[in-house]
Design a protein around this motif. Structure first.
Motif, PDB file in Angstrom:
ATOM      1  N   VAL A 126     -13.366  52.737 -15.425  1.00 22.33           N
ATOM      2  CA  VAL A 126     -13.151  51.305 -15.657  1.00 22.33           C
ATOM      3  C   VAL A 126     -14.015  50.477 -14.700  1.00 22.33           C
ATOM      4  O   VAL A 126     -14.640  49.489 -15.103  1.00 22.33           O
ATOM      5  N   ILE A 127     -14.045  50.884 -13.433  1.00 26.32           N
ATOM      6  CA  ILE A 127     -14.856  50.163 -12.438  1.00 26.32           C
ATOM      7  C   ILE A 127     -16.329  50.169 -12.842  1.00 26.32           C
ATOM      8  O   ILE A 127     -17.028  49.157 -12.724  1.00 26.32           O
ATOM      9  N   PHE A 148     -20.604  43.661 -26.321  1.00 29.09           N
ATOM     10  CA  PHE A 148     -20.541  45.120 -26.460  1.00 29.09           C
ATOM     11  C   PHE A 148     -20.010  45.772 -25.180  1.00 29.09           C
ATOM     12  O   PHE A 148     -19.117  46.628 -25.228  1.00 29.09           O
ATOM     13  N   LEU A 149     -20.546  45.362 -24.024  1.00 32.08           N
ATOM     14  CA  LEU A 149     -20.118  45.948 -22.753  1.00 32.08           C
ATOM     15  C   LEU A 149     -18.659  45.616 -22.442  1.00 32.08           C
ATOM     16  O   LEU A 149     -17.913  46.468 -21.937  1.00 32.08           O
ATOM     17  N   LEU A 150     -18.250  44.405 -22.745  1.00 32.18           N
ATOM     18  CA  LEU A 150     -16.858  44.020 -22.512  1.00 32.18           C
ATOM     19  C   LEU A 150     -15.919  44.805 -23.428  1.00 32.18           C
ATOM     20  O   LEU A 150     -14.798  45.148 -23.042  1.00 32.18           O
ATOM     21  N   SER A 151     -16.385  45.132 -24.628  1.00 31.99           N
ATOM     22  CA  SER A 151     -15.593  45.962 -25.545  1.00 31.99           C
ATOM     23  C   SER A 151     -15.378  47.354 -24.966  1.00 31.99           C
ATOM     24  O   SER A 151     -14.276  47.916 -25.039  1.00 31.99           O
ATOM     25  N   LEU A 152     -16.446  47.915 -24.384  1.00 28.00           N
ATOM     26  CA  LEU A 152     -16.330  49.225 -23.741  1.00 28.00           C
ATOM     27  C   LEU A 152     -15.376  49.176 -22.557  1.00 28.00           C
ATOM     28  O   LEU A 152     -14.583  50.098 -22.344  1.00 28.00           O
ATOM     29  N   LEU A 153     -15.461  48.091 -21.794  1.00 23.76           N
ATOM     30  CA  LEU A 153     -14.569  47.912 -20.653  1.00 23.76           C
ATOM     31  C   LEU A 153     -13.117  47.902 -21.102  1.00 23.76           C
ATOM     32  O   LEU A 153     -12.260  48.578 -20.510  1.00 23.76           O
ATOM     33  N   ARG A 154     -12.821  47.144 -22.148  1.00 22.39           N
ATOM     34  CA  ARG A 154     -11.443  47.077 -22.637  1.00 22.39           C
ATOM     35  C   ARG A 154     -10.978  48.440 -23.154  1.00 22.39           C
ATOM     36  O   ARG A 154      -9.835  48.857 -22.936  1.00 22.39           O
ATOM     37  N   GLU A 155     -11.876  49.163 -23.820  1.00 24.98           N
ATOM     38  CA  GLU A 155     -11.542  50.497 -24.322  1.00 24.98           C
ATOM     39  C   GLU A 155     -11.175  51.427 -23.170  1.00 24.98           C
ATOM     40  O   GLU A 155     -10.200  52.186 -23.252  1.00 24.98           O
ATOM     41  N   ARG A 156     -11.945  51.370 -22.086  1.00 20.84           N
ATOM     42  CA  ARG A 156     -11.644  52.204 -20.918  1.00 20.84           C
ATOM     43  C   ARG A 156     -10.287  51.827 -20.320  1.00 20.84           C
ATOM     44  O   ARG A 156      -9.497  52.692 -19.925  1.00 20.84           O
ATOM     45  N   ALA A 157     -10.032  50.528 -20.226  1.00 25.98           N
ATOM     46  CA  ALA A 157      -8.762  50.062 -19.662  1.00 25.98           C
ATOM     47  C   ALA A 157      -7.584  50.500 -20.528  1.00 25.98           C
ATOM     48  O   ALA A 157      -6.542  50.918 -20.011  1.00 25.98           O
ATOM     49  N   ASN A 159      -7.525  53.125 -22.533  1.00 31.68           N
ATOM     50  CA  ASN A 159      -7.399  54.577 -22.420  1.00 31.68           C
ATOM     51  C   ASN A 159      -6.647  54.983 -21.162  1.00 31.68           C
ATOM     52  O   ASN A 159      -5.978  56.016 -21.124  1.00 31.68           O
ATOM     53  N   TYR A 160      -6.792  54.164 -20.108  1.00 27.53           N
ATOM     54  CA  TYR A 160      -6.101  54.467 -18.849  1.00 27.53           C
ATOM     55  C   TYR A 160      -4.594  54.384 -19.016  1.00 27.53           C
ATOM     56  O   TYR A 160      -3.843  55.073 -18.341  1.00 27.53           O
ATOM     57  N   GLY A 161      -4.136  53.503 -19.926  1.00 31.38           N
ATOM     58  CA  GLY A 161      -2.700  53.418 -20.191  1.00 31.38           C
ATOM     59  C   GLY A 161      -2.077  52.111 -19.751  1.00 31.38           C
ATOM     60  O   GLY A 161      -2.750  51.143 -19.421  1.00 31.38           O
ATOM     61  N   LYS A 162      -0.758  52.101 -19.712  1.00 32.91           N
ATOM     62  CA  LYS A 162       0.000  50.868 -19.467  1.00 32.91           C
ATOM     63  C   LYS A 162      -0.234  50.300 -18.070  1.00 32.91           C
ATOM     64  O   LYS A 162       0.024  49.120 -17.836  1.00 32.91           O
ATOM     65  N   ASN A 163      -0.714  51.111 -17.136  1.00 28.84           N
ATOM     66  CA  ASN A 163      -0.929  50.621 -15.776  1.00 28.84           C
ATOM     67  C   ASN A 163      -2.013  49.553 -15.696  1.00 28.84           C
ATOM     68  O   ASN A 163      -2.067  48.794 -14.734  1.00 28.84           O
ATOM     69  N   LEU A 164      -2.874  49.508 -16.711  1.00 29.33           N
ATOM     70  CA  LEU A 164      -3.940  48.505 -16.724  1.00 29.33           C
ATOM     71  C   LEU A 164      -3.739  47.518 -17.871  1.00 29.33           C
ATOM     72  O   LEU A 164      -4.696  46.971 -18.411  1.00 29.33           O
ATOM     73  N   ILE A 165      -2.499  47.278 -18.216  1.00 26.16           N
ATOM     74  CA  ILE A 165      -2.185  46.402 -19.341  1.00 26.16           C
ATOM     75  C   ILE A 165      -2.720  44.989 -19.115  1.00 26.16           C
ATOM     76  O   ILE A 165      -3.175  44.329 -20.054  1.00 26.16           O
ATOM     77  N   GLU A 166      -2.690  44.504 -17.866  1.00 27.36           N
ATOM     78  CA  GLU A 166      -3.161  43.144 -17.591  1.00 27.36           C
ATOM     79  C   GLU A 166      -4.659  43.014 -17.871  1.00 27.36           C
ATOM     80  O   GLU A 166      -5.109  42.035 -18.475  1.00 27.36           O
ATOM     81  N   ILE A 167      -5.438  44.021 -17.435  1.00 24.12           N
ATOM     82  CA  ILE A 167      -6.871  43.999 -17.709  1.00 24.12           C
ATOM     83  C   ILE A 167      -7.125  44.111 -19.209  1.00 24.12           C
ATOM     84  O   ILE A 167      -8.008  43.437 -19.759  1.00 24.12           O
ATOM     85  N   SER A 168      -6.334  44.936 -19.894  1.00 20.53           N
ATOM     86  CA  SER A 168      -6.477  45.084 -21.341  1.00 20.53           C
ATOM     87  C   SER A 168      -6.244  43.760 -22.055  1.00 20.53           C
ATOM     88  O   SER A 168      -7.001  43.371 -22.948  1.00 20.53           O
ATOM     89  N   ILE A 169      -5.187  43.050 -21.645  1.00 14.75           N
ATOM     90  CA  ILE A 169      -4.849  41.772 -22.284  1.00 14.75           C
ATOM     91  C   ILE A 169      -5.905  40.717 -21.990  1.00 14.75           C
ATOM     92  O   ILE A 169      -6.384  40.017 -22.899  1.00 14.75           O
ATOM     93  N   LEU A 201     -13.842  39.500 -13.605  1.00  9.66           N
ATOM     94  CA  LEU A 201     -14.322  40.868 -13.376  1.00  9.66           C
ATOM     95  C   LEU A 201     -14.169  41.267 -11.911  1.00  9.66           C
ATOM     96  O   LEU A 201     -13.752  42.386 -11.596  1.00  9.66           O
ATOM     97  N   SER A 202     -14.486  40.342 -11.023  1.00 13.55           N
ATOM     98  CA  SER A 202     -14.355  40.604  -9.588  1.00 13.55           C
ATOM     99  C   SER A 202     -12.894  40.833  -9.210  1.00 13.55           C
ATOM    100  O   SER A 202     -12.576  41.739  -8.429  1.00 13.55           O
ATOM    101  N   ASN A 203     -11.989  40.057  -9.775  1.00 12.69           N
ATOM    102  CA  ASN A 203     -10.561  40.208  -9.491  1.00 12.69           C
ATOM    103  C   ASN A 203     -10.034  41.536 -10.032  1.00 12.69           C
ATOM    104  O   ASN A 203      -9.227  42.207  -9.376  1.00 12.69           O
ATOM    105  N   TRP A 204     -10.467  41.919 -11.220  1.00 12.14           N
ATOM    106  CA  TRP A 204     -10.035  43.197 -11.795  1.00 12.14           C
ATOM    107  C   TRP A 204     -10.512  44.358 -10.934  1.00 12.14           C
ATOM    108  O   TRP A 204      -9.768  45.306 -10.691  1.00 12.14           O
ATOM    109  N   LYS A 205     -11.749  44.254 -10.497  1.00  6.82           N
ATOM    110  CA  LYS A 205     -12.314  45.319  -9.666  1.00  6.82           C
ATOM    111  C   LYS A 205     -11.570  45.441  -8.342  1.00  6.82           C
ATOM    112  O   LYS A 205     -11.261  46.548  -7.883  1.00  6.82           O
ATOM    113  N   GLU A 206     -11.266  44.313  -7.741  1.00  6.41           N
ATOM    114  CA  GLU A 206     -10.517  44.318  -6.482  1.00  6.41           C
ATOM    115  C   GLU A 206      -9.155  44.964  -6.669  1.00  6.41           C
ATOM    116  O   GLU A 206      -8.699  45.746  -5.823  1.00  6.41           O
TER     117      GLU A 206
END
Length: 214
Positions: A126-127, A148-157, A159-169, A201-206
């Motif tokens: 995801v990072i 396209f890149l943001l779509s891949l990012l959301r897909e990774r988030a 796939n990680y599961g419910k722990n990254l629900i905020e990033i997914s939303i 993006l910076s906040n998600w990464k942090e």
């Protein structure tokens, strides 16, 4: 042009790190995680059989180019920095900082169980997509590439599961915004939208780095 000026332009310094217990793939991941915490711009990621390379620029004072090669055959990481001035002390400090961060992550990673290691691998994916999207924004790429890149990012988030629900939303909301711009036949993002997306993006990464157990 003087000989001194020619030599100054071709100056190069290196550092190496030996490793043995961890796979080259995980070493690349840990090296990337160490580098990504710095104020850098990722330029290129190249992977081959038993070898991978990460090229980036350190955004401090001047953009200092650095390449990091992971050689699975010789079991070592080679950090190379090319620079145009004679500020060797600053360069040495930067490389030592990178080396120390990598060594610390390697040491911590070896102490983890396989379950924790697997979680770090998923967070890393995801990072990496966050960095790719941020780099695309900084390069002022067109809307289609960023979407396209943001779509891949959301897909990774996702796939990680419910722990990254905020990033997914939140990434889904951003995709909706970008898709509306696509419908309006926009080609580039406005400065305001770019800045706001970079901030998210910076906040998600942090937040993701806080989840790392290393």
């Amino acid at each position: 042009m003087s000989k001194d000026n020619i030599e100054t332009k071709s100056m190069e310094t290196m550092r190496s790190i030996k490793f043995s217990e961890i796979s080259p793939k995980d070493i690349f991941m840990l090296s990337y995680l160490a580098v990504s915490q710095l104020n850098v711009k990722i330029l290129k990621i190249a992977g081959k059989f038993k070898k991978s390379e990460l090229t980036f620029k350190i955004l401090k004072d001047k953009e200092i180019p650095v390449s990091l090669l992971i050689d699975g055959e010789s079991k070592q990481i080679i950090i190379t920095c090319r620079y145009k001035d004679k500020e060797i002390n600053k360069i040495n400090n930067i490389l030592q900082n990178i080396k120390s961060k990598i060594l610390q992550l390697i040491e911590n990673f070896t102490k983890l169980n396989e379950g924790d290691r697997k979680e770090i691998r998923e967070i890393f994916k995801v990072i990496k997509e966050i960095d790719r999207t941020a780099t695309s924004l900084l390069n002022q790429d067109n809307l289609e590439k960023i979407y396209f890149l943001l779509s891949l990012l959301r897909e990774r988030a996702c796939n990680y599961g419910k722990n990254l629900i905020e990033i997914s939303i939140k990434s889904a909301r951003w995709l909706n915004i970008l898709n509306n711009l696509r419908k309006e036949r926009a080609v580039q993002l406005s400065t305001k939208i770019t800045e706001n997306l970079l901030l998210d993006l910076s906040n998600w990464k942090e937040e993701l780095y806080k989840r790392l157990k290393i």
